[in-house]
Scaffold this motif. Structure first.
Motif, PDB file in Angstrom:
ATOM      1  N   LEU A   5       0.958  -1.316   0.065  1.00 34.08           N
ATOM      2  CA  LEU A   5       0.003   0.016   0.030  1.00 34.08           C
ATOM      3  C   LEU A   5       0.812   1.114   0.224  1.00 34.08           C
ATOM      4  N   LYS A   6       0.527   2.337  -0.855  1.00 31.31           N
ATOM      5  CA  LYS A   6       1.048   3.501  -0.677  1.00 31.31           C
ATOM      6  C   LYS A   6       0.292   4.460   0.169  1.00 31.31           C
ATOM      7  N   ARG A   7      -1.125   4.083   0.536  1.00 32.90           N
ATOM      8  CA  ARG A   7      -1.806   5.086   1.308  1.00 32.90           C
ATOM      9  C   ARG A   7      -2.847   3.905   1.994  1.00 32.90           C
ATOM     10  N   PRO A   8      -3.473   4.404   2.920  1.00 36.23           N
ATOM     11  CA  PRO A   8      -4.603   3.590   3.230  1.00 36.23           C
ATOM     12  C   PRO A   8      -5.469   2.780   2.382  1.00 36.23           C
ATOM     13  N   LEU A   9      -5.902   1.719   2.624  1.00 32.63           N
ATOM     14  CA  LEU A   9      -7.197   1.271   1.900  1.00 32.63           C
ATOM     15  C   LEU A   9      -8.093   1.022   2.651  1.00 32.63           C
ATOM     16  N   ALA A  10      -9.358   1.411   2.440  1.00 35.00           N
ATOM     17  CA  ALA A  10     -10.690   1.292   3.293  1.00 35.00           C
ATOM     18  C   ALA A  10     -11.598   0.345   2.517  1.00 35.00           C
ATOM     19  N   PHE A  11     -11.718  -0.725   3.337  1.00 39.18           N
ATOM     20  CA  PHE A  11     -12.871  -1.686   2.950  1.00 39.18           C
ATOM     21  C   PHE A  11     -14.219  -1.326   3.484  1.00 39.18           C
ATOM     22  N   GLN A  23     -33.073   4.476  -4.251  1.00 32.98           N
ATOM     23  CA  GLN A  23     -34.131   4.816  -3.447  1.00 32.98           C
ATOM     24  C   GLN A  23     -33.771   4.302  -1.939  1.00 32.98           C
ATOM     25  N   ASP A  24     -33.009   3.146  -1.877  1.00 31.42           N
ATOM     26  CA  ASP A  24     -32.662   2.773  -0.595  1.00 31.42           C
ATOM     27  C   ASP A  24     -31.568   3.520   0.451  1.00 31.42           C
ATOM     28  N   ARG A  25     -31.634   3.163   1.760  1.00 27.88           N
ATOM     29  CA  ARG A  25     -30.792   3.989   2.495  1.00 27.88           C
ATOM     30  C   ARG A  25     -29.835   3.033   3.405  1.00 27.88           C
ATOM     31  N   ILE A  26     -28.799   3.426   4.014  1.00 27.08           N
ATOM     32  CA  ILE A  26     -27.955   2.702   4.872  1.00 27.08           C
ATOM     33  C   ILE A  26     -28.387   2.460   6.106  1.00 27.08           C
ATOM     34  N   VAL A  27     -28.483   1.584   6.533  1.00 21.65           N
ATOM     35  CA  VAL A  27     -28.893   0.969   8.085  1.00 21.65           C
ATOM     36  C   VAL A  27     -27.580   0.825   8.998  1.00 21.65           C
ATOM     37  N   GLN A  28     -26.560   0.214   8.333  1.00 24.03           N
ATOM     38  CA  GLN A  28     -25.057  -0.031   9.013  1.00 24.03           C
ATOM     39  C   GLN A  28     -24.137   0.245   7.984  1.00 24.03           C
ATOM     40  N   ILE A  29     -22.993   0.898   8.563  1.00 19.96           N
ATOM     41  CA  ILE A  29     -21.699   1.132   7.763  1.00 19.96           C
ATOM     42  C   ILE A  29     -20.559   0.395   8.718  1.00 19.96           C
ATOM     43  N   ALA A  30     -19.740  -0.082   8.065  1.00 22.04           N
ATOM     44  CA  ALA A  30     -18.563  -0.779   8.610  1.00 22.04           C
ATOM     45  C   ALA A  30     -17.290  -0.667   7.642  1.00 22.04           C
ATOM     46  N   VAL A  31     -16.179   0.074   8.090  1.00 23.79           N
ATOM     47  CA  VAL A  31     -15.090   0.375   7.348  1.00 23.79           C
ATOM     48  C   VAL A  31     -13.894  -0.174   8.118  1.00 23.79           C
ATOM     49  N   LEU A  32     -13.128  -0.960   7.296  1.00 27.63           N
ATOM     50  CA  LEU A  32     -11.916  -1.520   7.907  1.00 27.63           C
ATOM     51  C   LEU A  32     -10.754  -0.751   7.120  1.00 27.63           C
ATOM     52  N   LYS A  33      -9.910  -0.127   7.873  1.00 27.41           N
ATOM     53  CA  LYS A  33      -9.062   0.719   7.003  1.00 27.41           C
ATOM     54  C   LYS A  33      -7.790  -0.023   7.248  1.00 27.41           C
ATOM     55  N   ALA A  34      -7.105  -0.445   6.263  1.00 30.04           N
ATOM     56  CA  ALA A  34      -5.574  -0.922   6.285  1.00 30.04           C
ATOM     57  C   ALA A  34      -4.581  -0.172   6.104  1.00 30.04           C
ATOM     58  N   PHE A  35      -3.481   0.115   6.783  1.00 29.17           N
ATOM     59  CA  PHE A  35      -2.414   1.214   6.713  1.00 29.17           C
ATOM     60  C   PHE A  35      -1.090   0.579   5.984  1.00 29.17           C
TER      61      PHE A  35
END
Length: 267
Positions: A5-11, A23-35
């Motif tokens: 990685l040259k910079r973080p990678l956000a899954f 039309q639809d909306r988010i009810v949960q968000i998860a982000v795994l940030k690899a450095f």
């Protein structure tokens, strides 16, 4: 192995009210940030979508209206997550078709113009599908250990399909299958009724523009009336929608389904 990685990678992964990125909306968000140094950081939050969560969606991700009634709306956490991933490339599973477009749409509704320009965008599902193709040639090799010669000749293809089917029965009969609800069943049995249930088709409308709800009522599965019954739309909300659809570029199955409901109203 360590990712170069040259910079973080956000899954990024989203749980949502449905599969319509408009039309639809988010009810949960998860982000795994690899450095780049190999460390990781995870942020996740449940979100009040400000619209009801359909039961069909709740059965998939286990999040119901009462679970998010006191959660922040996306607009309340949008700036935090926009800043959190602003320095990152982005990755996900089926993210190019769903998670990223929906996330960008939610950012836009919150007044944030989040740009993808200059970022590397990785869809893990695309890598999977391209490196492990799910076509007939790949299935024939996987199940029968044979190379399909003369692919796309109808007779060659159908004979290969027949051999693959028999090999699937042999390999998977009485093998447990876990569905999205965590229920265990044994769907691969040497009888066509069981197999047909495992590979369902919407006989009402195979294009899935019109489907049945849990009460076996015909409902729209697309557009501005998605989730509404045809009876409600044609008789009360938007009677002109029927003419628009009958004149539109919809399949004969869709038109047959809506015509049946329309005629039941105007008998």
């Amino acid at each position: 192995m360590n990712i170069n990685l040259k910079r973080p990678l956000a899954f990024i992964d989203l749980e949502t009210t449905g599969t319509d990125v408009v039309q639809d909306r988010i009810v949960q968000i998860a982000v795994l940030k690899a450095f780049p140094d190999g460390t990781e950081d995870v942020k996740q939050v449940k979100i009040n979508p400000t619209i009801p969560i359909p039961l069909s969606a709740s059965k998939v991700h286990g999040i119901y209206d009462e679970d998010v009634i006191d959660s922040p709306t996306f607009s309340q956490i949008a700036l935090y997550f926009a800043k959190y991933i602003d320095d990152s490339d982005i990755a996900g599973y089926n993210s190019n078709k769903f998670d990223i477009p929906l996330l960008i749409a939610e950012f836009f509704r919150a007044g944030i113009d989040f740009s993808l320009e200059g970022r590397s965008i990785i869809d893990v599902q695309t890598i999977f599908h391209k490196m492990e193709p799910r076509n007939l040639k790949a299935a024939y090799k996987f199940y029968c250990n044979k190379d399909l010669v003369g692919a796309h000749d109808a007779e060659n293809d159908i004979r290969a399909t027949y051999e693959v089917f028999k090999a699937q029965l042999q390999q998977y009969e009485n093998v447990p299958y876990e569905d999205n609800d965590g229920s265990i069943s044994y769907p691969i049995q040497n009888n066509l009724e069981s197999l047909s249930s495992f590979t369902p088709i919407n006989l009402l409308d195979p294009t899935n523009r019109v489907i049945y709800d849990d009460e076996q009522r015909e409902i729209f599965n697309f557009g501005k009336h998605k989730g509404k019954t045809l009876l409600q739309v044609f008789s009360k909300d938007d009677p002109g929608y029927y003419d628009w659809m009958m004149k539109g570029d919809f399949s004969v199955f869709t038109k047959k389904a809506i015509k049946k409901v329309w005629e039941s109203i105007h008998q």
